[in-house]
Structures are given as C-alpha cells and as structure tokens.
Design a protein around this motif. Sequence first.
Motif, PDB file in Angstrom:
ATOM      1  N   GLY A 208       0.808  -1.212   0.000  1.00  0.00           N
ATOM      2  CA  GLY A 208       0.000   0.000   0.000  1.00  0.00           C
ATOM      3  C   GLY A 208       0.843   1.266   0.000  1.00  0.00           C
ATOM      4  N   LEU A 209       1.993   1.209   0.630  1.00  0.00           N
ATOM      5  CA  LEU A 209       2.870   2.383   0.677  1.00  0.00           C
ATOM      6  C   LEU A 209       3.463   2.711  -0.683  1.00  0.00           C
ATOM      7  CD1 LEU A 209       4.916   1.747   3.973  1.00  0.00           C
ATOM      8  CD2 LEU A 209       3.017   3.352   3.644  1.00  0.00           C
ATOM      9  N   VAL A 210       3.781   1.669  -1.463  1.00  0.00           N
ATOM     10  CA  VAL A 210       4.517   1.884  -2.711  1.00  0.00           C
ATOM     11  C   VAL A 210       3.653   1.748  -3.959  1.00  0.00           C
ATOM     12  CG1 VAL A 210       6.688   1.156  -1.669  1.00  0.00           C
ATOM     13  CG2 VAL A 210       5.252  -0.546  -2.803  1.00  0.00           C
ATOM     14  N   GLY A 211       2.361   1.490  -3.790  1.00  0.00           N
ATOM     15  CA  GLY A 211       1.468   1.425  -4.927  1.00  0.00           C
ATOM     16  C   GLY A 211       1.633   0.197  -5.786  1.00  0.00           C
ATOM     17  N   LEU A 212       2.024  -0.922  -5.159  1.00  0.00           N
ATOM     18  CA  LEU A 212       2.118  -2.194  -5.855  1.00  0.00           C
ATOM     19  C   LEU A 212       1.191  -3.193  -5.194  1.00  0.00           C
ATOM     20  CD1 LEU A 212       6.012  -2.494  -6.248  1.00  0.00           C
ATOM     21  CD2 LEU A 212       4.377  -1.776  -7.999  1.00  0.00           C
TER      22      LEU A 212
ATOM     23  N   ILE B 216      11.889   2.450 -14.438  1.00  0.00           N
ATOM     24  CA  ILE B 216      12.008   3.737 -13.754  1.00  0.00           C
ATOM     25  C   ILE B 216      10.743   4.032 -12.962  1.00  0.00           C
ATOM     26  CG2 ILE B 216      12.262   6.228 -14.070  1.00  0.00           C
ATOM     27  CD1 ILE B 216      14.802   4.651 -14.541  1.00  0.00           C
ATOM     28  N   ARG B 217       9.584   3.710 -13.544  1.00  0.00           N
ATOM     29  CA  ARG B 217       8.319   3.993 -12.875  1.00  0.00           C
ATOM     30  C   ARG B 217       8.227   3.263 -11.543  1.00  0.00           C
ATOM     31  NH1 ARG B 217       3.870   1.017 -12.679  1.00  0.00           N
ATOM     32  NH2 ARG B 217       4.692  -0.389 -14.271  1.00  0.00           N
ATOM     33  N   VAL B 218       8.662   2.004 -11.503  1.00  0.00           N
ATOM     34  CA  VAL B 218       8.601   1.217 -10.272  1.00  0.00           C
ATOM     35  C   VAL B 218       9.627   1.733  -9.258  1.00  0.00           C
ATOM     36  CG1 VAL B 218       8.888  -1.090  -9.268  1.00  0.00           C
ATOM     37  CG2 VAL B 218       7.744  -0.808 -11.488  1.00  0.00           C
TER      38      VAL B 218
END
Length: 347
Positions: free
Chosen positions: A41-45, A63-65
């Motif tokens: 949840g913190l990193v949007g994965l 780069i996006r990740v």
Amino acid sequence: MTATSPWVDPRLRAAWARGDWAAVLREYRRAAGISQSTLAGLVGLSQSDVSLIERERRIVKEIRVIERLTEGLRVPAELLNLRASTASGWAPDPELTERIARAHTTGRTDTRSADWIARVLAEHRRAEDDGSGAGLWPVVRSQLDTVTHLIPGASGPTADRLLLLSAEHAHWLSWVAHGEGQHGAALAWLGLAQGWALDAGSADMASWITRVRAYYQLGAGDPVRALRTAEAAIGTPGDLSPSAASIAAHTASMAAAGAGDRDLAHRLADQAYDAALRAPDEGDRPGWLYWLSPTRARLLLGEAAYAARDWRRAADALGEGLDDLEIGYPRDAAFYRMRLEDARLRS
C-alpha cells in the motif's frame, strides 16, 4: 525523517547502498514491523508484486517502479544520489576540505538534516561493533557529503556542531578503512578528522583522534611512538571529559606495556579505570564513547594487565568484566574470553 524512521536501521541503509531491492523491501518491513500487504500500500504495488521482488522472482528495472518504491518508502535525501555520487573508493575527496575551509562565514543553515544524520551515525557505530561496518562505507561517505555541504552557510556554534559531526564521520571512515587493511586511507581520514575536531573546538574529539592514531601505531608494532602519541592525547588542551581522558590513558597503558615499562603501564591503567568510573552513565559520555561503561572499563583494565603480563590481575579483571558484559558484542566477548583463558593458564 525522525529517529523512529525505519531508515535509521543500518541493515536497511546498507541494502540501499548495494542497490539490492529485494533486501531493501525485506529490511524495510523488518525495521518498520509491517506486512507485505502494508508495504504494498505504501509503494502502490500489489502484495504479490512485493512478494515476487522480495523473493527475487521479479527484478526491479523500470524507472516507474523505482520511483514508486523511492517515494513510497520515503528514502532519505542523503541516500538518493548515493550510487551516482563520489562515495566510492577509500581515499578522502579533496573537495571536502574546500567545503570545510568555508566554515564560519555568515549565514543561517537548517540543521534538521544534520540532526537526522547524527542519529543515524549513532546506529552505524553500533553496527560496526558486530562487524557490518564495511557494508555501510558508501552510506557514511554520502552522509559526510551532505553534512559538509551545509557548512559553508553556517556560522558560530552551528558551524562548530557541523564540523564536529564531520569529524565523527571521518573518524568512522578511518576506523573501517583501517579494519579493511587500507592503512594509508585510514590515516588520511584521521588527519581530516583531527583538523575538523580542532576547528570545532572539541577537546574530547581531538584527544580521541590522537588516541586512535596511537592505537594504529601500536598495532603496527611501534609501542614507543604509540606511547608518545597517547600521552599527547592525555594532554590535549581543553576540558577533557572523564571518558576521553580514560581511553587515552588506557591506550598509553597498552603502549607502555609494549615498550616494557610495566610500572608505568599499571599506573596508567589504574588512572584509566578511575576516570571511566566517573562517567558511569551513557549520557555522561561523548557519543563515540557510548560503550565505555564500568563493565567495559573493567575489561580494559584486564586487557592492560594482560599486556603487562600480570596474569593474575588480568584473569580477575577479565573474569569480572565478562560476567557483566552486555549481549550484542560477540567479537568483543570472543576476544576477551581468549585473553581470560590464556591469563588463567599462565597465572
């Protein structure tokens, strides 16, 4: 960043320095005490993505990740350009001296970054105790870079504080370089630390750096020079704290023993022990001497007696000290235990 941030953890910072994303995620979760789902949840994965990265089934290259991970984990500023910085190799960067030379100019500096880095360095000292200091080398280089960039805009007590923090970092780098056999680089860092300590007006740090130089000389088999240097550490101008005076006297005792002057070695060892007992609480000692508790002072007394070949005294002091040595210092415990067993055989 605050002192409670996971990024104060040495293992996490070392993982970042290696560019090991699997370890970064694992160490972040361990330091923060959170689950894979919470981290996701913190990193949007997704949780499955986090699991794949941690198990090295997915290699982070996009780069996006990388941006998601960096932003979501709130990576400290002094680490962001770490792998692109000059924080590699063993020798000091000449540019550091140029920054320090511009200290004590007029201006105001926001010291929040320095406050954070000072807390982190305290954790790095403890990490070095268990042998993991070398893995933090590029991290500490990067931290020093951040601190020295603050100095040209500082003045007065703020500049003194930043100079002392720089000296503490340079000492740490010297100590680790010496442990890795990089003796020339170790002396170069020590020279920088000495000058910065003097510029900061810190008698304690100036004495400590001189004592470390004596320690290096003693390890190189030159007790006469080490004794002379350690005596200079004892006599450092200024108001030395009991702990700084104690460790300088202990090193002088070890050097005196190596030079064959047992009486002087005993006198200096007693002087060191008595001084250490005047600062029994960690809060009474300089940050880099956090470890010099009464128990450690007893072990150092035994070490000095061992060096002077006073086997019975060594066995008594080492035995008492080892009984009270706190958990978390396996290298030190093993070292003193070998000394104790040998002293008992000889007494």
